[in-house]
Motif scaffolding. Structure first.
Motif, PDB file in Angstrom:
ATOM      1  N   GLY A  13      49.469  40.007  45.598  1.00  0.00           N
ATOM      2  CA  GLY A  13      48.310  39.187  45.275  1.00  0.00           C
ATOM      3  C   GLY A  13      47.221  39.911  44.509  1.00  0.00           C
ATOM      4  N   LEU A  14      47.406  41.193  44.273  1.00  0.00           N
ATOM      5  CA  LEU A  14      46.367  41.961  43.589  1.00  0.00           C
ATOM      6  C   LEU A  14      46.394  41.716  42.085  1.00  0.00           C
ATOM      7  N   GLU A  15      45.229  41.728  41.500  1.00  0.00           N
ATOM      8  CA  GLU A  15      45.125  41.620  40.047  1.00  0.00           C
ATOM      9  C   GLU A  15      44.949  43.013  39.461  1.00  0.00           C
ATOM     10  N   ALA A  16      45.800  43.927  39.886  1.00  0.00           N
ATOM     11  CA  ALA A  16      45.749  45.305  39.414  1.00  0.00           C
ATOM     12  C   ALA A  16      47.163  45.741  39.072  1.00  0.00           C
ATOM     13  N   SER A  17      47.281  46.551  38.055  1.00  0.00           N
ATOM     14  CA  SER A  17      48.585  47.009  37.612  1.00  0.00           C
ATOM     15  C   SER A  17      49.194  47.986  38.615  1.00  0.00           C
ATOM     16  N   LEU A  18      50.446  47.751  38.947  1.00  0.00           N
ATOM     17  CA  LEU A  18      51.206  48.645  39.829  1.00  0.00           C
ATOM     18  C   LEU A  18      52.129  49.548  39.018  1.00  0.00           C
ATOM     19  N   ASP A  19      51.920  49.604  37.700  1.00  0.00           N
ATOM     20  CA  ASP A  19      52.767  50.424  36.831  1.00  0.00           C
ATOM     21  C   ASP A  19      52.838  51.851  37.348  1.00  0.00           C
ATOM     22  N   GLY A  20      54.029  52.403  37.301  1.00  0.00           N
ATOM     23  CA  GLY A  20      54.238  53.785  37.702  1.00  0.00           C
ATOM     24  C   GLY A  20      54.475  53.994  39.180  1.00  0.00           C
ATOM     25  N   LEU A  21      54.400  52.930  39.965  1.00  0.00           N
ATOM     26  CA  LEU A  21      54.577  53.054  41.414  1.00  0.00           C
ATOM     27  C   LEU A  21      55.938  52.527  41.846  1.00  0.00           C
TER      28      LEU A  21
END
Length: 120
Positions: A13-21
């Motif tokens: 639900g977050l509006e943040a990028s999870l790129d790289g995780l």
């Protein structure tokens, strides 16, 4: 009195990028997360001293490239209003998601070390 702390919400639900995780990173992140004081989210922060804008600052740009951040600031985007007012800004690109301390901790540490070494 109301809510005093906010737990880390579900990642979906977050509006943040999870790129790289990776999934393992997200699991570790979830296990280490501590609640955030709710007052920080609920109460506005009012800054009054214009001298703050002359303090050298380094912006580590992860989810958005530095050029985009500068463009948004120059265009008056409210999320970047203070960025447009900074007199001595160095922007560093570190392409990854919202949490570089998880996805690229070594590179983040190096960027911060360099910023501190340059007097920023």
């Amino acid at each position: 009195m109301g809510l005093t702390a906010l737990a880390l919400p579900p990642f979906e639900g977050l509006e943040a990028s999870l790129d790289g995780l990776s999934e393992a990173d997200l699991q570790d992140f979830r296990e280490r997360a501590v609640p955030h004081p709710a007052g920080v989210v609920r109460e506005p922060l009012r800054l009054h001293d214009p001298a703050r804008r002359a303090v050298p600052a380094t912006l580590v740009c992860c989810s958005l490239p530095a050029a985009t951040v500068r463009e948004l600031a120059a265009g008056g985007h409210p999320m970047f209003a203070e960025v447009a007012e900074l007199a001595d800004l160095t922007a560093v690109d570190l392409p990854t998601g919202h949490w570089p301390m998880w996805s690229r901790p070594g590179e983040l540490a190096e960027a911060l070390r360099e910023a501190a070494g340059d007097g920023h």
